[in-house]
Motif scaffolding. Structure first.
Motif, PDB file in Angstrom:
ATOM      1  N   LYS A  13     -14.516  -6.238  40.608  1.00 11.21           N
ATOM      2  CA  LYS A  13     -15.799  -7.244  41.047  1.00 11.21           C
ATOM      3  C   LYS A  13     -15.737  -7.337  42.423  1.00 11.21           C
ATOM      4  CE  LYS A  13     -17.267 -10.611  38.109  1.00 11.21           C
ATOM      5  NZ  LYS A  13     -17.252 -11.826  37.071  1.00 11.21           N
ATOM      6  N   MET A  14     -14.735  -6.974  42.839  1.00  8.75           N
ATOM      7  CA  MET A  14     -14.560  -6.562  45.328  1.00  8.75           C
ATOM      8  C   MET A  14     -14.793  -5.369  45.058  1.00  8.75           C
ATOM      9  SD  MET A  14     -13.817  -9.704  46.233  1.00  8.75           S
ATOM     10  CE  MET A  14     -13.640 -10.085  47.639  1.00  8.75           C
ATOM     11  N   GLY A  15     -15.248  -4.530  44.044  1.00  8.72           N
ATOM     12  CA  GLY A  15     -15.733  -3.400  44.388  1.00  8.72           C
ATOM     13  C   GLY A  15     -14.057  -2.458  44.233  1.00  8.72           C
ATOM     14  N   CYS A  16     -13.276  -2.696  44.039  1.00  8.73           N
ATOM     15  CA  CYS A  16     -11.995  -2.157  44.354  1.00  8.73           C
ATOM     16  C   CYS A  16     -11.147  -1.599  42.982  1.00  8.73           C
ATOM     17  CB  CYS A  16     -10.754  -2.868  45.042  1.00  8.73           C
ATOM     18  SG  CYS A  16     -11.487  -4.303  46.444  1.00  8.73           S
ATOM     19  N   ALA A  17     -10.563  -0.391  43.181  1.00 10.34           N
ATOM     20  CA  ALA A  17     -10.057   0.385  41.854  1.00 10.34           C
ATOM     21  C   ALA A  17      -8.506  -0.120  41.900  1.00 10.34           C
ATOM     22  CB  ALA A  17     -10.474   1.750  42.218  1.00 10.34           C
ATOM     23  N   LEU A  18      -8.308  -0.543  40.753  1.00 12.73           N
ATOM     24  CA  LEU A  18      -6.476  -0.773  40.429  1.00 12.73           C
ATOM     25  C   LEU A  18      -6.307   0.727  40.171  1.00 12.73           C
ATOM     26  CD1 LEU A  18      -3.882  -2.197  40.035  1.00 12.73           C
ATOM     27  CD2 LEU A  18      -4.837  -2.562  37.984  1.00 12.73           C
ATOM     28  N   HIS A  19      -5.267   1.398  41.436  1.00 13.10           N
ATOM     29  CA  HIS A  19      -4.608   3.074  40.902  1.00 13.10           C
ATOM     30  C   HIS A  19      -3.462   2.846  39.919  1.00 13.10           C
ATOM     31  CE1 HIS A  19      -7.264   6.002  44.191  1.00 13.10           C
ATOM     32  NE2 HIS A  19      -7.719   5.261  43.007  1.00 13.10           N
ATOM     33  N   SER A  20      -2.658   2.524  40.515  1.00 13.81           N
ATOM     34  CA  SER A  20      -1.388   1.588  39.333  1.00 13.81           C
ATOM     35  C   SER A  20      -0.544   0.628  39.126  1.00 13.81           C
ATOM     36  CB  SER A  20      -0.318   3.183  39.638  1.00 13.81           C
ATOM     37  OG  SER A  20      -0.063   2.866  41.062  1.00 13.81           O
ATOM     38  N   LEU A  50      -6.559 -10.984  37.372  1.00 12.08           N
ATOM     39  CA  LEU A  50      -5.999 -10.585  39.189  1.00 12.08           C
ATOM     40  C   LEU A  50      -7.117  -9.136  38.315  1.00 12.08           C
ATOM     41  CD1 LEU A  50      -4.325 -10.877  41.012  1.00 12.08           C
ATOM     42  CD2 LEU A  50      -2.937  -9.615  40.070  1.00 12.08           C
ATOM     43  N   GLN A  51      -7.330  -8.618  37.683  1.00 15.92           N
ATOM     44  CA  GLN A  51      -8.039  -7.255  37.324  1.00 15.92           C
ATOM     45  C   GLN A  51      -9.138  -7.651  37.342  1.00 15.92           C
ATOM     46  OE1 GLN A  51      -6.117  -5.154  34.156  1.00 15.92           O
ATOM     47  NE2 GLN A  51      -7.774  -2.383  35.614  1.00 15.92           N
ATOM     48  N   ASP A  52      -9.674  -8.321  37.165  1.00 17.17           N
ATOM     49  CA  ASP A  52     -11.637  -8.976  37.212  1.00 17.17           C
ATOM     50  C   ASP A  52     -12.189  -8.665  38.584  1.00 17.17           C
ATOM     51  OD1 ASP A  52     -14.100  -9.122  35.343  1.00 17.17           O
ATOM     52  OD2 ASP A  52     -13.483 -11.239  36.053  1.00 17.17           O
ATOM     53  N   VAL A  53     -11.559  -9.960  39.425  1.00 14.63           N
ATOM     54  CA  VAL A  53     -11.409 -10.429  40.178  1.00 14.63           C
ATOM     55  C   VAL A  53     -11.776  -8.704  41.326  1.00 14.63           C
ATOM     56  CG1 VAL A  53     -10.623 -11.272  42.773  1.00 14.63           C
ATOM     57  CG2 VAL A  53     -10.777 -12.359  40.529  1.00 14.63           C
ATOM     58  N   ILE A  54      -9.879  -7.963  41.288  1.00 17.30           N
ATOM     59  CA  ILE A  54     -10.534  -6.439  42.059  1.00 17.30           C
ATOM     60  C   ILE A  54     -11.221  -5.792  41.860  1.00 17.30           C
ATOM     61  CG2 ILE A  54      -9.025  -4.496  41.321  1.00 17.30           C
ATOM     62  CD1 ILE A  54      -6.408  -5.905  41.019  1.00 17.30           C
TER      63      ILE A  54
END
Lengths: 88, 194
Positions: A69-76, A63-67
């Motif tokens: 790759k889509m150029g997004c940042a997981l904040h929390s 899930l984090q890998d796809v986030i």
């Protein structure tokens, strides 16, 4: 086995890909998942999202890998639901 | 995800479809008018061997193609890198592993190919009667005259394409671009036929 059943994430996303494309990309990698994306705030170049993913088994790394790759940042990680399931 | 879906996705996240479309028309128009100009120049000149006409026109087509590829690649690469940098600043994140970084590498190549192939392919279509005659095919009318007609048809079709993109009258748009080509032809006639 401890299975992750549900996560609610705070994600920062560029305007493109849009919320629908982002949602579909997440859903495509987790089998049998229900993904809900809510746009919380819109900035000049970014959008803050609340992303809720539900499935029988969530592979969080995937899930984090796809986030990323889509150029997004997981904040929390704002909510997590896990279940201890006996191995079948 | 196959290569075409991936290419479409990368063009989509960088919103570059419009740029590729614009480059196709602008450089395609350049190619068509350049070939029209050269062929008219040969037509109005004293009889020139077909091989010289073909070589001159092919030389110009190749130059247009190479110029289209290199200029679009250099300028688009700079634009995409700048856009990526701005996005990284906004995201406070290194987007090196993301689709945006992939797009910054591949979109300039895709746009450069469109920009270079448009004038090259259009020029080759316009030159086809000359190439056929050179290969020994007998055409019912003069190959130079047929090439001029093809150039005018292509210019008209580019206008039609523009009209359809803009959602305006395709006929009006086609006639407008045709008018530009005819004006060019008249100017060439005035300055070369003496």
């Amino acid at each position: 086995m401890i299975a992750v059943k549900r996560v609610v994430l705070d994600v920062l996303k560029p305007h493109h890909p849009n919320a629908l494309e982002f949602c579909q990309a997440l859903s495509a990698v987790i089998k049998g998942s229900t993904v809900k994306v809510t746009v919380i705030a819109v900035d000049e170049k970014t959008e803050s999202l609340e992303v809720s993913v539900e499935a029988t088994l969530i592979d969080f790394d995937l899930l984090q890998d796809v986030i990323n790759k889509m150029g997004c940042a997981l904040h929390s990680i704002d909510e997590v639901e896990v279940k201890n399931e006996p191995n079948s | 995800m196959n290569i075409f879906t991936r290419a479409e996705f990368l063009l989509n996240i960088t919103r570059s479809q419009g740029i590729a479309r614009r480059y196709f028309v602008v450089n395609g128009f350049d190619g068509a008018l350049t070939m029209l100009g050269m062929i008219l120049g040969f037509q109005f000149s004293a009889s020139t061997p077909l091989s010289i006409t073909i070589n001159a026109c092919l030389g110009a087509s190749i130059a247009l193609g190479v110029s289209g590829v290199s200029s679009a690649y250099i300028s688009e690469l700079a634009e995409r890198r700048r856009a990526l940098l701005k996005l990284e600043e906004a995201m406070l994140e290194d987007l090196h592993e993301s689709a945006h970084s992939e797009a910054a590498r591949w979109v300039p190549i895709m746009i450069a190919l469109v920009n270079g192939s448009a004038p090259l392919l259009i020029s080759l279509v316009i030159l086809s009667p000359l190439l056929l005659t050179h290969a020994g095919v007998v055409l019912p009318i003069s190959p130079l005259f047929l090439a001029i007609i093809l150039a005018l048809i292509i210019v008209f079709l580019l206008g039609v394409f523009l009209g359809r993109i803009a959602g305006t009258s395709w006929l009006r748009s086609g006639v407008q671009t045709l008018f530009i080509a005819i004006t060019t032809s008249v100017l060439i006639f005035l300055f070369t036929s003496n």
